[in-house]
Design a protein around this motif. Structure first.
Motif, PDB file in Angstrom:
ATOM      1  N   ARG A   1       0.835  -1.206   0.000  1.00 48.20           N
ATOM      2  CA  ARG A   1       0.000   0.000   0.000  1.00 48.20           C
ATOM      3  C   ARG A   1       0.871   1.257   0.000  1.00 48.20           C
ATOM      4  NH1 ARG A   1      -3.444  -2.934   3.182  1.00 48.20           N
ATOM      5  NH2 ARG A   1      -2.529  -2.251   5.132  1.00 48.20           N
ATOM      6  N   LYS A   2       1.916   1.212   0.841  1.00 46.47           N
ATOM      7  CA  LYS A   2       2.776   2.389   0.962  1.00 46.47           C
ATOM      8  C   LYS A   2       3.463   2.660  -0.382  1.00 46.47           C
ATOM      9  CE  LYS A   2       5.856   4.601   4.124  1.00 46.47           C
ATOM     10  NZ  LYS A   2       7.261   4.599   4.111  1.00 46.47           N
TER      11      LYS A   2
ATOM     12  N   LEU B   1       2.057   6.909  -6.527  1.00 47.16           N
ATOM     13  CA  LEU B   1       0.991   7.804  -6.975  1.00 47.16           C
ATOM     14  C   LEU B   1       1.381   9.250  -6.707  1.00 47.16           C
ATOM     15  CD1 LEU B   1      -1.683   6.911  -8.186  1.00 47.16           C
ATOM     16  CD2 LEU B   1      -2.762   7.487  -6.030  1.00 47.16           C
ATOM     17  N   LYS B   2       1.923   9.482  -5.491  1.00 43.54           N
ATOM     18  CA  LYS B   2       2.353  10.832  -5.132  1.00 43.54           C
ATOM     19  C   LYS B   2       3.407  11.317  -6.109  1.00 43.54           C
ATOM     20  CE  LYS B   2       1.964  10.813  -0.158  1.00 43.54           C
ATOM     21  NZ  LYS B   2       2.799  10.643   1.004  1.00 43.54           N
ATOM     22  N   ARG B   3       4.352  10.393  -6.397  1.00 45.51           N
ATOM     23  CA  ARG B   3       5.441  10.755  -7.302  1.00 45.51           C
ATOM     24  C   ARG B   3       4.892  11.100  -8.670  1.00 45.51           C
ATOM     25  NH1 ARG B   3       9.099   7.400  -5.153  1.00 45.51           N
ATOM     26  NH2 ARG B   3       8.354   5.626  -6.321  1.00 45.51           N
ATOM     27  N   MET B   4       3.920  10.281  -9.102  1.00 44.51           N
ATOM     28  CA  MET B   4       3.358  10.487 -10.437  1.00 44.51           C
ATOM     29  C   MET B   4       2.668  11.854 -10.510  1.00 44.51           C
ATOM     30  SD  MET B   4       0.705   8.123 -12.470  1.00 44.51           S
ATOM     31  CE  MET B   4      -0.730   8.972 -11.889  1.00 44.51           C
ATOM     32  N   ILE B   5       1.889  12.176  -9.472  1.00 49.12           N
ATOM     33  CA  ILE B   5       1.199  13.474  -9.462  1.00 49.12           C
ATOM     34  C   ILE B   5       2.227  14.596  -9.490  1.00 49.12           C
ATOM     35  CG2 ILE B   5      -0.192  15.011  -8.021  1.00 49.12           C
ATOM     36  CD1 ILE B   5      -1.761  12.515  -7.190  1.00 49.12           C
ATOM     37  N   ALA B   6       3.286  14.430  -8.662  1.00 52.11           N
ATOM     38  CA  ALA B   6       4.318  15.465  -8.609  1.00 52.11           C
ATOM     39  C   ALA B   6       4.991  15.609  -9.961  1.00 52.11           C
ATOM     40  CB  ALA B   6       5.349  15.104  -7.546  1.00 52.11           C
TER      41      ALA B   6
END
Lengths: 575, 166
Positions: A104-105, A111-116
């Protein structure tokens, strides 16, 4: 006996002394010695005894550096490998509680990286800043990625070299993925030469080492070990504690590869093992930016939501409009809708329509959102029996004059008001011809007498032909006779309404062949006979006058046995 | 991968730089030699199926203006002494340098190269001098950097000496 007892006592005292002596010499009494002996003889007992000490002993050995964690690794790895080969499920079960959160982590981090990264791409895609960086890259002949790195990071370590201290030979190197490849061997040697040069040239100065070389924003930090040197190429200013990282790294390398470093003879193969240590020196930190919300992404999302919302709204509105239109159409008299659907803003209809129904185009005009071209209707004709349509149909066929009202009740046509009598002529026949009308009621219809224009012709058009000397009506003549009586009644009503004195000549014909007087008598009798019939039917005597005409006097040819009628005012008019 | 540091030593203008110039991979300018006293080049060779990277430390020629820095010899696995066949005094310089190098490198293998073998008319080194050195156990090679004679062989020879010193 006494002697024996004495000896025994002596031997006991002796044994006690021995025991005491043993305790003094060895520090253990008899029982303790026995326990130790048993321990050594029994492998099971012995292994039990040392099992509690073994983990502690290993930890101590690691702490003292007698064995390294790395040297234990192969055993652990082999055990795990065998365990997995034997029963993979067991390890999976053990790892299960750990793996869920870990996955999950990892997913959320990705996902965070992708958004960034999307946001960063949007930010620097075609911005003024990116153009500036490209220009900077072009003028400085460095790659765009390097310029981006230099501008985006507070510092970043692009290369780490592990160099043999004496020979300057590059033992191993690690570089950040985005940094460009360097002539590492030559640079390592040259760095060593520069270090030697500095140390040689300034030998009078305080004993020291070359720790740092700075060139513009580039910085080379050097950390010396007994046999090897760590040199890192940094862009920007690394944090103060980075020096500690370098120290720890060079120490760890010496700790793990000390022997190989000491005995180095040119073979650099061993030093691949130092890679993990060098990798941990490749650090970087992004420039502190105000915690900016990902506006571009939010804007894009909002745009997307607005677009979808608009589409949904339009679609909903279209559907609602379509439903209203269909409801309206079904409620409109003369329509019968069998199927309807909407697809890609087009309306498809099937059903029946009465020719007298309101045209569908007119109904569509009441719905502004439905364009005329969007309708694909396939209607077939039928005759509706709805009251509105029946009334329209009756109106079309009967053309009622002003003052006449028509309505439909239970498919019956109710006519009321006042109409000219000629409109009423044959009204029953006309009503019977209207499809869908099952009955009628014209009791409320009043006749309107206006002039003689219709009364005179409706009297004068009648002709009756009789046999010789007979004045008697057959069934067919009876219908004509009734019509004549009705018209004669109208003439009477007219006389009374307008104070006139119109009368009817009942004409009979003869000729002058043979006995003229006898001929005239027969003709008069026929006329008188017909007058009697009319009087019997209710026509006033004052309205009727008999007249005999000679065929020779007439311009037209008439049958001698016929009776004709002519309306005249006050005095008979000869024709 | 085997990597070895070797040093090139010799008197001023004996042709050390010429010897290595066409055989090596270099990124640094010659000016380093006169500024910090050394220029480093790289050479890739194969000896007995073994790839070796030689890091050549081309040391500044010894003269009155600048002394060679012995520090640069530390860690060398071998060295090449270079003398000029047309200047007999360069042999003397080479011999002095050898003493110093032997001490610094802990008796690392070495060769003596007498360069400019193409200039036979002005040749000054007597065959006896060469013989005397060979009798001391030195390996002496005559080379011509200009005509590309024995240069590659010299590097090969030193490399094989370093790999099998006995």
């Amino acid at each position: 006996m006494e002697k024996e007892t004495h000896q025994n006592i002596e031997s006991i005292i002796e044994a006690g002394k021995m025991n005491e002596l043993r305790k003094l010499l060895v520090g253990l009494n008899h029982e303790e010695l026995e326990r130790l002996q048993k321990l050594l003889n029994d492998p099971h007992e012995f292994s039990n005894e040392i099992s509690s000490l073994l983990p502690y002993a290993i930890r101590k050995m690691v702490e003292r550096g007698e064995i390294s964690v790395d040297s234990l690794l192969p055993f652990v790895e082999e055990s795990m490998h065998k365990s997995i080969q034997k029963n993979p499920q067991k390890l999976a079960d053990i790892l299960f509680p750990v793996m869920g959160p870990a996955i999950r982590k990892a997913v959320s981090e990705d996902l965070k990286r992708m958004i960034a990264s999307i946001n960063a791409s949007l930010e620097s895609g075609f911005s003024f800043r990116s153009l500036k960086w490209r220009l900077q890259a072009f003028t400085s002949r460095r790659s765009y990625a390097e310029i981006v790195m230099a501008n985006s990071y507070l510092y970043h370590i692009s290369n780490v070299f592990l160099i043999h201290k004496d020979s300057g030979i590059l033992l191993h190197e690690a570089s950040a993925p985005e940094s460009k490849a360097l002539e590492a061997d030559l640079i390592a040697s040259m760095l060593t030469a520069i270090r030697d040069f500095v140390q040689d040239s300034f030998s009078n100065a305080e004993k020291g080492t070359l720790d740092e070389i700075q060139f513009g924003s580039l910085k080379i930090q050097i950390e010396q070990g007994p046999y090897a040197v760590l040199a890192v190429v940094a862009e920007g200013q690394p944090p103060a504690d980075y020096r500690v990282t370098l120290m720890e790294t060079i120490e760890a390398i010496h700790f793990n590869l000390g022997l190989e470093l000491e005995k180095f003879d040119g073979d650099t193969e061993y030093f691949k093992l130092a890679d993990k240590f060098l990798q941990q020196c490749l650090i970087k930190q992004k420039k502190e930016k105000k915690q900016k919300a990902p506006y571009q992404l939010i804007f894009l999302l909002l745009l997307l939501i607005a677009g979808v919302g608009y589409f949904v709204l339009i679609n909903y509105e279209n559907k609602a409009n379509f439903k209203r239109f269909i409801t309206e159409l079904e409620a409109t008299p003369g329509y019968h809708i069998s199927s309807s659907r909407m697809s890609f803003n087009k309306i498809y209809l099937k059903g029946l329509v009465d020719p007298l129904a309101e045209p569908v185009e007119e109904i569509m005009k009441r719905f502004q959102k439905i364009e005329p071209g969007t309708l694909q209707a396939s209607f077939e004709g039928y005759l509706s029996t709805e009251p509105e349509i029946l009334q329209r149909r009756a109106g079309l066929l009967l053309s009622p004059p002003e003052g006449v009202e028509m309505k439909i009740e239970n498919n019956r046509l109710i006519i009321s008001g006042t109409a000219a009598a000629d409109w009423e002529q044959n009204l029953e026949l006309k009503i019977a011809a209207i499809a869908g009308i099952t009955g009628f009621d014209i009791s409320g219809l009043n006749k309107k007498i206006t002039d003689l224009q219709w009364i005179i012709p409706s009297i004068e058009r009648h002709r009756f032909l009789f046999d010789i000397n007979v004045v008697k009506l057959d069934s067919l003549q009876q219908i004509q006779f009734d019509s004549l009586v009705k018209a004669a009644v109208f003439l009477d009503a007219y006389n009374q309404l307008y104070s006139r004195n119109m009368a009817i000549y009942v004409r009979s014909y003869t000729n002058r062949n043979g006995n003229v007087a006898a001929n005239e008598r027969v003709a008069t009798a026929r006329a008188e006979g017909f007058i009697t019939l009319l009087e019997n039917a209710g026509v006033k005597k004052a309205l009727l006058k008999s007249q005999v005409l000679f065929a020779e006097d007439l311009r037209e040819t008439v049958s001698l046995r016929t009776v004709h009628f002519s309306v005249f005012d006050n005095k008979p008019i000869s024709r | 991968m085997i990597k070895k540091k070797i040093a090139m030593l010799g008197a001023f203008a004996v042709g050390k730089t010429s010897l290595v110039q066409q055989y090596v991979h270099s990124i640094f300018s010659d000016k380093y030699q006169t500024t910090i006293g050394v220029k480093i080049d790289q050479k890739q060779i194969t000896v007995a199926d073994q790839d070796i990277t030689l890091m050549l430390w081309d040391l500044y020629g010894d003269d009155d203006f600048m002394k060679m820095k012995p520090t640069y010899l530390i860690g060398a696995s071998g060295y090449i002494l270079v003398a000029d066949g047309t200047r007999s005094e360069t042999i003397e310089v080479a011999m002095q340098l050898q003493e110093m190098a032997a001490a610094t490198t802990n008796n690392a293998p070495f060769l003596l190269i007498i360069n400019k073998s193409d200039l036979s008319e002005t040749w000054e080194i007597a065959p006896e001098t060469i013989l005397r050195m060979q009798q001391k156990g030195w390996i002496v090679l005559l080379t011509s950097a200009k005509k590309n004679l024995m240069v590659e062989e010299a590097f090969q020879k030193l490399a094989s000496l370093m790999l099998n010193p006995y």
